[in-house]
Design a protein around this motif. Sequence first.
Motif, PDB file in Angstrom:
ATOM      1  N   UNK A 340      12.644   7.201   9.723  1.00 45.75           N
ATOM      2  CA  UNK A 340      12.399   7.719  11.074  1.00 45.75           C
ATOM      3  C   UNK A 340      13.030   6.847  12.146  1.00 45.75           C
ATOM      4  N   UNK A 341      13.252   5.572  11.797  1.00 40.59           N
ATOM      5  CA  UNK A 341      13.901   4.685  12.760  1.00 40.59           C
ATOM      6  C   UNK A 341      15.383   5.043  12.920  1.00 40.59           C
ATOM      7  N   UNK A 342      15.993   5.568  11.867  1.00 37.82           N
ATOM      8  CA  UNK A 342      17.385   5.977  11.972  1.00 37.82           C
ATOM      9  C   UNK A 342      17.545   7.287  12.741  1.00 37.82           C
ATOM     10  N   UNK A 343      16.452   8.080  12.828  1.00 42.34           N
ATOM     11  CA  UNK A 343      16.546   9.357  13.530  1.00 42.34           C
ATOM     12  C   UNK A 343      16.846   9.172  15.018  1.00 42.34           C
ATOM     13  N   UNK A 344      16.318   8.086  15.629  1.00 43.55           N
ATOM     14  CA  UNK A 344      16.511   7.880  17.065  1.00 43.55           C
ATOM     15  C   UNK A 344      17.982   7.700  17.435  1.00 43.55           C
ATOM     16  N   UNK A 345      18.701   6.725  16.834  1.00 43.22           N
ATOM     17  CA  UNK A 345      20.124   6.619  17.208  1.00 43.22           C
ATOM     18  C   UNK A 345      20.939   7.835  16.787  1.00 43.22           C
ATOM     19  N   UNK A 346      20.575   8.455  15.658  1.00 42.36           N
ATOM     20  CA  UNK A 346      21.305   9.654  15.246  1.00 42.36           C
ATOM     21  C   UNK A 346      21.106  10.779  16.258  1.00 42.36           C
ATOM     22  N   UNK A 347      19.882  10.933  16.756  1.00 44.92           N
ATOM     23  CA  UNK A 347      19.628  11.954  17.780  1.00 44.92           C
ATOM     24  C   UNK A 347      20.417  11.651  19.050  1.00 44.92           C
ATOM     25  N   UNK A 377      19.902   5.899  21.832  1.00 39.80           N
ATOM     26  CA  UNK A 377      20.641   4.874  21.094  1.00 39.80           C
ATOM     27  C   UNK A 377      20.077   3.485  21.351  1.00 39.80           C
ATOM     28  N   UNK A 378      19.741   3.196  22.614  1.00 40.93           N
ATOM     29  CA  UNK A 378      19.208   1.870  22.929  1.00 40.93           C
ATOM     30  C   UNK A 378      17.782   1.710  22.427  1.00 40.93           C
ATOM     31  N   UNK A 379      16.979   2.779  22.493  1.00 39.07           N
ATOM     32  CA  UNK A 379      15.629   2.715  21.925  1.00 39.07           C
ATOM     33  C   UNK A 379      15.715   2.518  20.416  1.00 39.07           C
ATOM     34  N   UNK A 380      16.790   3.054  19.820  1.00 35.46           N
ATOM     35  CA  UNK A 380      16.981   2.838  18.387  1.00 35.46           C
ATOM     36  C   UNK A 380      17.066   1.368  18.027  1.00 35.46           C
ATOM     37  N   UNK A 381      17.573   0.536  18.944  1.00 31.84           N
ATOM     38  CA  UNK A 381      17.602  -0.913  18.698  1.00 31.84           C
ATOM     39  C   UNK A 381      16.181  -1.442  18.538  1.00 31.84           C
ATOM     40  N   UNK A 382      15.270  -1.032  19.443  1.00 32.35           N
ATOM     41  CA  UNK A 382      13.892  -1.519  19.373  1.00 32.35           C
ATOM     42  C   UNK A 382      13.174  -0.998  18.150  1.00 32.35           C
ATOM     43  N   UNK A 383      13.576   0.179  17.650  1.00 32.14           N
ATOM     44  CA  UNK A 383      12.933   0.722  16.445  1.00 32.14           C
ATOM     45  C   UNK A 383      13.479   0.072  15.179  1.00 32.14           C
ATOM     46  N   UNK A 720      25.191  -1.600  17.422  1.00 29.35           N
ATOM     47  CA  UNK A 720      24.830  -0.448  18.254  1.00 29.35           C
ATOM     48  C   UNK A 720      25.714  -0.397  19.496  1.00 29.35           C
ATOM     49  N   UNK A 721      25.970  -1.552  20.120  1.00 29.64           N
ATOM     50  CA  UNK A 721      26.808  -1.582  21.314  1.00 29.64           C
ATOM     51  C   UNK A 721      28.222  -1.102  21.032  1.00 29.64           C
ATOM     52  N   UNK A 722      28.806  -1.546  19.909  1.00 33.19           N
ATOM     53  CA  UNK A 722      30.141  -1.088  19.549  1.00 33.19           C
ATOM     54  C   UNK A 722      30.159   0.415  19.271  1.00 33.19           C
ATOM     55  N   UNK A 723      29.108   0.916  18.616  1.00 32.63           N
ATOM     56  CA  UNK A 723      29.028   2.355  18.348  1.00 32.63           C
ATOM     57  C   UNK A 723      28.938   3.145  19.643  1.00 32.63           C
ATOM     58  N   UNK A 724      28.033   2.717  20.523  1.00 35.09           N
ATOM     59  CA  UNK A 724      27.882   3.420  21.800  1.00 35.09           C
ATOM     60  C   UNK A 724      29.157   3.325  22.628  1.00 35.09           C
ATOM     61  N   UNK A 725      29.782   2.152  22.657  1.00 33.35           N
ATOM     62  CA  UNK A 725      31.026   2.004  23.405  1.00 33.35           C
ATOM     63  C   UNK A 725      32.119   2.913  22.880  1.00 33.35           C
ATOM     64  N   UNK A 726      32.231   3.028  21.547  1.00 29.25           N
ATOM     65  CA  UNK A 726      33.240   3.908  20.962  1.00 29.25           C
ATOM     66  C   UNK A 726      32.991   5.368  21.330  1.00 29.25           C
TER      67      UNK A 726
END
Length: 777
Positions: A340-347, A377-383, A720-726
């Motif tokens: 479920x933690x992976x669902x947040x950045x994937x969403x 994506x950023x909340x995914x870091x905290x999860x 996560x930052x590199x993914x979001x930046x890309x």
Amino acid sequence: MSARRWARDLAQGVRFAFAGGREGWVRALLTAVGVGLGVALLLLTTAIPNALAVRHDREMARSDDLVVDARIPPAADTVVVAHVDTDFGDRTVRGRALEPEGPRAPLPPGVDRFPAVGEMVVSPALKELLDADSGKLLRERLPDRVVGTIGESGLIGSAELAFYRGGEDLASYIDDARATRIDRFGFSGSPSEPMDPVLLLLVLVVFVVLLMPVAVFIAAAVRFGGERRDRRLAALRLVGADGRTTRRIAAGEALAGAALGLVFGAVFFLIGREVAGGVEVYRVSVFPSYLNPSPLLALLVAVAVPAAAVLVTLLALRGVVIEPLGVVRAAKPARRRLWWRLLLPLAGLVMLYPMVGKGRGNGEFNQYLVVGGVVLLLVGVTALLPWVVEAVVARLGAGTVSWQLAVRRLQLSSGTAARMVNGIAVAVAGAIALQMLFAGVDDDYTRDTGHDLTRAQMQVDVVRTVPLESAAEKLRRTEGVRAAYAYAEGMTGDRRTEPGATTWVTAGDCAALREVATLPSCRDGDVFAVSGVEYDTDTPKLAVPGRTLYLDPSYESGPKRATVAWRVPRDLKEARPRTWLTGSERGGFLVTWGALPAGAGAALYQEVYLALDPSAHDAQERVRNTAAALHPMTSTMTWAATERSGRFASLRTGLFAGAVCVLALIGASLLVSQLEQLRERRKLLSSLVAFGTRRRTLSLSVLWQTAVPIALGLLLASVVGLTLGAVLLKMTATPVRVDWTSVLSMTGIGAAVVLVVTLLSLPPLLRLMRPDGLRTE
């Protein structure tokens, strides 16, 4: 469950927080300080739109530019204004010369009377600079007597450098566009052009990235003192309260700390508001009165923070079994689930995907999808971070005593360790993504000026009333100037008005003309024709010996001004173009001083280009002083290799200013959190010292407890930052490239903040490591 029972249990928790003795008060205060820091930054952030709006309104209210192409005749209610801006170091000094033409002439905002010739009114920041030793060279440039200060209504910031000086005979410079006549101050033209989609995307991402760490820290602050709270909850179960009641009472305690944090936040905000009035961050300053948060946004913060405190506490206790004899958290907890933690950045990626490839020309970016995707994506870091910390520390093995103490502590409370670094991980992830986006689109908002900085570094625009040759000689003698090239430049055409063919005329001495073209030979009195330059097709038509041409022809219907006629000489010479000082080729006619017709000076613009000695200190300031001594309206320009879009530069400046505030919050909140952790472990530390554990070992264990989660957090933040930046670069249709310098610098800054916090927590740690800490009542 009735609302009355909820209210009763929450009120009971509030009472326990404030009536639970010293421990309750300390926990409530720590929570309040942590929450208050976050609330203060939230309030400051909600005040930013109002501050920007006020700055814009002030700038528009004092505007003196003519919006319509119409000449206002002199009257009793007109004033002539000339721009006499200057630079000092890397700062711009806004300057205006004023000449009222009647008793009802309008005053600029913040000024109560017109300064006379030889007088000026200045901003408080400029007055302070002129009085200081560091402003000596600027004082030489502005010798007028200071007779007053500009009020707040006439300035856009507390640190702005600005002045109004008295002027005379300014109307004669209106035709040169160096002065304008107005009957009111204030901009009343058409609205500004809309912001392009990429800049709007940058604005949205900047606000999300700056606010997310604040929200994460507030959520972590309401959970301070978790272990001591668990013992109090067990005591409540012992006297008959059920599990749900104890959770609601715990939420009430968090609510009390959050409510007190709102009060602290309001106080911190008022203090920060006053401090902001005397601080300049990246050349941006404001007055305290600008920082008024929107009432609606302030109300939202006041409601959301206590509600979040209750919700976070209930969620934190949902998997905790509270029994009369203790809390079943001391046992080995169940392993955290990853799916479920992976669902947040994937969403978040799913929300951003529809806008991939849109760029600037394929429609607007959906603001809600952008904000939602970046937040997820950023909340995914905290999860993900608690799972990563738990998975890694569970596999850490033997080592030194300090390492084993740290690892065991992390294995018992990996969630607490992750919460401490969640905020900084989110901040670093967002900063890396933004740096990638800024670096990726930087070329779109930066243009090459073409200036040849190896041959000249400054340009001086000399008014026509000053003899050019004497001006060039004075500039040439200025300390730090290696060479000066003087030119008189303008247009020439085949008719006085509405010419059919035009080209450039450049006048100068032989040395200066050799910087423009390759000359066969040159002596005073020669005239050269330079053909073959791109975009110049008229020179061959006009370069006919004996033909009469007209300098400074008019494009207005009818002869509105006098032009100067001159005849192309019979001995016209040909010259080959070369790259000029400005980085481009100049075609047309090159004329030496002896060949200029009488009166030509009034039809040409006068420029002096300067080559400076790079080793000469304050060479630029001395050139500006010499230029100001020639004539108050002589303007100077320092050349640069590139020129950046104003909006893009302002946005980047705003990001840096906001990042400074967020980093300050990160450091302060981490320090409070670290002190709270040490306070809870006071007896444990005292026990270890009593059994003979060295203080150096305990200090190193505390350092390892901070370093391991931080290293994992920064690693996850980088991914996560590199993914979001890309993804953001793909959205703007920009090739994806990683700015590794920015990535390393962002992670380094995050690590440096944690290192500073750890060093600041060492003195309290040493005080806690005493055997007398075992005393109890």
